[in-house]
Design an enzyme around this catalytic site. Structure first.
Site, PDB file in Angstrom:
ATOM      1  NE  ARG A 195      -7.977  -8.440   1.055  1.00 49.21           N
ATOM      2  CZ  ARG A 195      -7.708  -7.577   0.070  1.00 49.21           C
ATOM      3  NH1 ARG A 195      -6.803  -6.620   0.263  1.00 49.21           N
ATOM      4  NH2 ARG A 195      -8.334  -7.665  -1.091  1.00 49.21           N
ATOM      5  CE  LYS A 214      -4.453  -1.661   1.518  1.00 52.67           C
ATOM      6  NZ  LYS A 214      -5.539  -1.606   2.504  1.00 52.67           N
TER       7      LYS A 214
END
Length: 274
Positions: free
Chosen positions: A254, A220
């Site tokens: 995740r 991210k």
């Protein structure tokens, strides 16, 4: 709570579990988007070989600025993948906000519904409450198209905790037992770097009512802001962030990068034993 009921599965979360991201989209921020069923199945096979314990299948990108896809297009993307992976022997998760996709995915064999909107869309609660699927309740400020334009909080940790507690109350009143619930504070979903770091430091607080916490920081922007590296070069930072998250209480990671995360969990387990 250390056991998660997900469809016919009971997951022991004493040790953190790996949820592998299987994108069936053209516009994933991570650069690993794939639109064909065959390509998604090849990615799932690699993830399983690397040690994935949950497969999270998504047919609509939720990256900042992403545009929605139609209900039918999302169904056409994810249902064949769910059906093809039915014999994988691990829980299949569907990353969606659409009630129809939730219903059809559960019918096809999905054991987890992962909703970035926290089951707030009209009909979402009704689609999942009376099933046996596990539900991942995530916090997002705004919506994917605009969420990163100007995220603002008085106290991000308290506000996200309060949101999750409110959603748990609603889900409980709808008859969803706590053993079917997972909480996700939503790293990068309407949060600045400072917000994300505050949440990571206070991750234990998101275990509302003792429920397990899922984190998704893999590749991210927050990692790029810290390291200066492009999205394809954030594996090491993602593994380090996963270790910090596990030390702070996360029980489902995740990730796009399964093998490095598996190594991190082995290190975590060795540290816990010692």
């Amino acid at each position: 709570m250390t056991t998660l009921k997900a469809g016919s599965f009971k997951l022991d979360l004493t040790t953190p579990r790996i949820m592998a991201i299987i994108n069936v989209t053209r516009d994933s921020f991570s650069g690993d988007g794939r639109i064909s069923t065959d390509a998604a199945l090849r990615a799932a096979e690699r993830a399983l070989e690397d040690g994935a314990e949950i497969l999270d299948i998504g047919g609509e990108s939720s990256r900042p600025g992403a545009l929605p896809v139609s209900e039918q297009e999302e169904l056409d993307r994810v249902i064949p993948v769910v059906e093809a992976l039915g014999g994988a022997g691990i829980p299949l998760s569907i990353d969606t906000v659409k009630p129809a996709v939730m219903r059809e995915s559960i019918r096809a064999g999905a054991a987890i519904i992962n909703d970035i909107a926290g089951f707030r869309m009209p009909g979402a609660l009704e689609a999942v409450a009376n099933t046996n699927a596990a539900l991942c309740v995530m916090h997002m400020q705004g919506e994917p198209q605009t969420m990163q334009q100007a995220p603002a909080y008085q106290d991000v940790v308290t506000e996200v905790v309060d949101f999750l507690a409110e959603r748990l109350k609603v889900l409980g009143e709808a008859g969803v037992p706590p053993e079917r619930l997972i909480l996700d504070p939503g790293f990068g979903f309407g949060k600045t770097l400072e917000h994300n770091l505050a949440m990571l430091n206070a991750l234990e607080r998101f275990r509302v009512d003792g429920l397990p916490v899922l984190v998704g920081m893999s590749r991210k922007t927050m990692l790029g802001a810290i390291t200066g590296r492009p999205v394809g070069e954030r594996v090491v930072a993602g593994a380090a962030a996963a270790l910090v998250a596990m030390q702070n209480g996360a029980r489902i990671i995740r990730t796009h990068d399964v093998a490095p995360t598996r190594d991190v969990i082995r290190l975590w387990a060795a540290l816990v034993r010692d």
